[in-house]
Write a protein that holds these residues in place. Structure first.
Motif, mmCIF file in Angstrom:
data_model
loop_
_atom_site.group_PDB
_atom_site.id
_atom_site.type_symbol
_atom_site.label_atom_id
_atom_site.label_comp_id
_atom_site.label_asym_id
_atom_site.label_seq_id
_atom_site.Cartn_x
_atom_site.Cartn_y
_atom_site.Cartn_z
ATOM 1 N N GLU A 88 0.815 -1.222 0.000
ATOM 2 C CA GLU A 88 0.000 0.000 0.000
ATOM 3 C C GLU A 88 0.846 1.268 0.000
ATOM 4 O O GLU A 88 0.322 2.359 -0.207
ATOM 5 C CB GLU A 88 -0.968 -0.010 1.197
ATOM 6 N N SER A 90 3.921 4.015 -1.126
ATOM 7 C CA SER A 90 4.581 4.495 -2.339
ATOM 8 C C SER A 90 6.080 4.242 -2.193
ATOM 9 O O SER A 90 6.572 4.012 -1.081
ATOM 10 C CB SER A 90 4.335 5.987 -2.526
ATOM 11 N N TYR A 94 7.970 4.441 1.323
ATOM 12 C CA TYR A 94 8.644 3.274 1.902
ATOM 13 C C TYR A 94 10.096 3.608 2.238
ATOM 14 O O TYR A 94 10.589 3.266 3.313
ATOM 15 C CB TYR A 94 8.581 2.093 0.926
ATOM 16 N N THR A 126 8.983 7.040 -8.403
ATOM 17 C CA THR A 126 9.048 7.499 -7.010
ATOM 18 C C THR A 126 7.696 7.560 -6.314
ATOM 19 O O THR A 126 7.566 7.196 -5.160
ATOM 20 C CB THR A 126 9.687 8.905 -6.952
ATOM 21 N N HIS A 127 6.678 8.016 -7.039
ATOM 22 C CA HIS A 127 5.393 8.215 -6.363
ATOM 23 C C HIS A 127 4.395 7.106 -6.634
ATOM 24 O O HIS A 127 3.237 7.192 -6.246
ATOM 25 C CB HIS A 127 4.815 9.582 -6.750
ATOM 26 N N ARG A 128 4.858 6.053 -7.286
ATOM 27 C CA ARG A 128 3.950 4.928 -7.539
ATOM 28 C C ARG A 128 3.820 4.045 -6.312
ATOM 29 O O ARG A 128 4.733 3.935 -5.499
ATOM 30 C CB ARG A 128 4.482 4.102 -8.703
ATOM 31 N N ARG A 129 2.681 3.372 -6.240
ATOM 32 C CA ARG A 129 2.487 2.426 -5.148
ATOM 33 C C ARG A 129 3.304 1.166 -5.412
ATOM 34 O O ARG A 129 3.380 0.699 -6.542
ATOM 35 C CB ARG A 129 1.027 2.023 -5.092
ATOM 36 N N HIS A 132 1.834 -1.649 -7.483
ATOM 37 C CA HIS A 132 1.659 -1.487 -8.925
ATOM 38 C C HIS A 132 2.959 -1.590 -9.706
ATOM 39 O O HIS A 132 2.981 -1.338 -10.901
ATOM 40 C CB HIS A 132 0.994 -0.132 -9.222
ATOM 41 N N ARG B 17 -4.528 3.854 4.004
ATOM 42 C CA ARG B 17 -4.140 3.482 2.638
ATOM 43 C C ARG B 17 -4.821 2.190 2.220
ATOM 44 O O ARG B 17 -4.979 1.906 1.048
ATOM 45 C CB ARG B 17 -2.627 3.286 2.560
#
Lengths: 323, 237
Positions: A88, A90, A94, A126-129, A132, B17
């Motif tokens: 969950e 990003s 993390y 960088t900002h992806r979960r 994904h 989240r």
């Protein structure tokens, strides 16, 4: 940097690690090789402080992995085999969390995160979960997380497991890049992986060390053979011509389609050159020779031979030779 | 200490989240809404006493849903390994997880302020017992979460952690009510010490008894400490 002294680990009846000892100097890149279930991951877990040894001592940078566990963990960057992540979160979130866990101060955190994002080529995600991301990217995030506190020791457990060939190549070159002046332990069950990256290889099988040394040092333990092709009427005729030679310990033959016979002749020692006695023997037997060449055992087949045999009931490990 | 704080923050954020946080808040609002609606009786004084008195049951289903994932999910996904090889002690992990869940519980209580606005509009409530009632709910929540955390450290399965916590408090509830009546003296006296309902009744009435506060805090911390030991034990096994 890392030192194991007569380390044993038992899980109930299972004797997973049997008296393993080795010493890794600072800056060395060491491949830990062995089939699944050989005790590699258990050994790594004892170094990272996830579990204590049943007996023996594990130390990192002179600190005991059990008594000074927190200090040891501060010095280690560890990528576990399954590379577990929080789906969950990003990528940046993390890495921020890991930076906090390792006590990197707020003022240094952004710089530390940007550095690993750069090194592990993560800027586009960088900002992806994490959920994904592709497996290759996930692996890079795991590596980035292991590097966030710039540890002197990096331990990677099967870093290319489950990746596709292009991702494997990518990850390998990243690993070579990351090594720098770090001490690195690269665990794998794939030989080419460590052969190309490591200065030294430790081969595990059945919970003990089967071989320890530079790739060249290991190769010198391999068997030397000579390949011969001669026009013998039958394979047996060729065998009987060569059997009497001193220095020959084994002959394997195969009849070729064009009527010639190929023999692979194994010498008793690696040093003696068997080519001349073989050529003479063929001349004496009136055989025509069209090929006669020495062949060294590949690291691959040596490795397979090393990990094959089960240990004896005593289960004693041979002390590993330090290169 | 910093590790504990970062673990708590990550845990807190992850409630929002993932869907679990929103589902739990909705569930709590629904249950509390039903109870508030039943408590508002024309002609009677505007009080939430009945709501707070039944918090023991209300939170019984909500708190384990908050605590079930804390460690069970880390164990299932394997992230416990990266957490356990970071320089965070087992105590920092247990307390970090606990405070993360506790912050979430406090957040969960915030929207129930809507009920107070409603009460203010239709009547003239006495805020004293309402404040102590909330204090009681927070303390009770602390206890539920600490036990839930311990159960979550035993298993990889969130459902097992949820049911374990639920059974634990159901048995306690039955023992301190039906059990105490059936056993009679002197057992009912001893069981009364363990009775959460009796303590919640005091809070709902507007009474602040220091012994209740100490009881909830000490027992909660005791269970969080047990969780830290359970994590240590896992390492040593």
């Amino acid at each position: 940097m890392i030192e194991l002294t007569q380390v044993h680990k038992r899980f109930g009846q299972v004797h997973a690690v049997r008296g393993v000892s080795f010493r890794i100097e600072p800056g060395q890149i060491v491949g830990v090789l062995g089939p699944n279930g050989a005790g590699k991951s258990t050994t790594i877990r004892m170094i990272t402080g996830s579990m204590p040894p049943t007996s023996g001592r594990v130390s990192v940078d002179g600190l005991d992995a059990v008594d000074d566990s927190l200090e040891v963990r501060q010095r280690l960057g560890y990528l576990p085999e399954a590379n577990p992540l929080y789906p969950e979160m990003s990528v940046a979130g993390y890495l921020r969390y890991r930076a906090g866990l390792f006590g990197i101060r707020r003022s240094h955190r952004a710089a530390a995160i940007n550095k690993v994002i750069d090194r592990c080529w993560l800027s586009e995600v960088t900002h992806r979960r994490l959920a994904h991301l592709s497996k290759g990217f996930r692996q890079r995030v795991g590596l980035a997380a292991a590097l966030i506190h710039d540890p002197p020791v990096l331990i990677l457990d099967e870093p290319t497991n489950g990746l596709d060939p292009s991702q494997i190549a990518e990850t390998r070159s990243l690993i070579r890049d990351l090594a720098g002046d770090r001490t690195m332990l690269l665990v794998s069950h794939i030989l080419p992986e460590v052969e190309r990256t490591c200065d030294r290889i430790i081969v595990f099988a059945w919970g003990e060390i089967r071989a320890d040394g530079t790739p060249d040092h290991l190769l010198s333990r391999g068997r030397a053979t000579v390949v011969l092709e001669a026009n013998a009427p039958t394979p047996d005729a060729l065998v009987s011509a060569l059997r009497a030679l001193p220095g020959v310990s084994g002959i394997e033959t195969a009849a070729l389609d064009d009527g010639w016979v190929r023999a692979t002749i194994e010498g008793k020692s690696r040093e003696t050159d068997l080519r001349e006695p073989i050529a003479r023997a063929c001349r004496d037997a009136n055989l025509l020779v069209r090929e006669l060449r020495p062949s060294k055992e590949s690291l691959e087949s040596l490795y397979l031979r090393l990990v094959q045999d089960e240990p004896g009931p005593a289960g004693k490990s041979k002390p590993g030779a330090t290169p | 200490m910093t590790a504990c704080w970062h673990i708590a923050l990550r845990e807190y954020a992850s409630f929002f989240r993932t869907s679990i946080g929103w589902v739990v808040i909705a569930l709590y609002m629904l249950l509390m809404g039903i109870w508030v609606a039943r408590a508002i009786i024309p002609g009677e004084p505007a009080s939430l006493r009945a709501v707070f008195q039944t918090s023991q049951i209300l939170l019984l289903f909500v708190a384990p849903a908050v605590s079930m994932r804390l460690l069970a999910e880390e164990r299932r996904s394997g992230t416990i390994e990266t957490l356990g090889t970071s320089p965070a002690s087992d105590w920092a992990i247990a307390f970090g997880k606990y405070f993360g869940a506790l912050f979430f519980l406090l957040t969960m209580l915030a929207p129930t302020g809507l009920f107070l606005i409603l009460l203010e509009v239709i009547a003239d409530p006495d805020y004293g017992p309402i404040a102590t009632g909330y204090l009681g709910v927070v303390l009770l929540g602390m206890l539920y979460l600490s036990v839930g955390l311990l159960f979550s450290s035993f298993t990889q399965n969130q459902i097992v952690a949820f049911l374990g916590t639920l059974f634990f408090f159901l048995i306690l509830l039955l023992a301190t009510t039906i059990g105490a009546t059936a056993l009679g003296e002197p057992w009912s006296e001893y069981l009364r010490i363990l009775s959460l309902g009796a303590r919640m009744e005091d809070f709902a009435r507007g009474v602040i008894d220091t012994s209740h506060i100490v009881f909830f805090i000490v027992i909660s911390f005791w269970f969080v400490s047990l969780t830290a030991m359970s994590l240590e034990f896992r390492r040593w096994r």
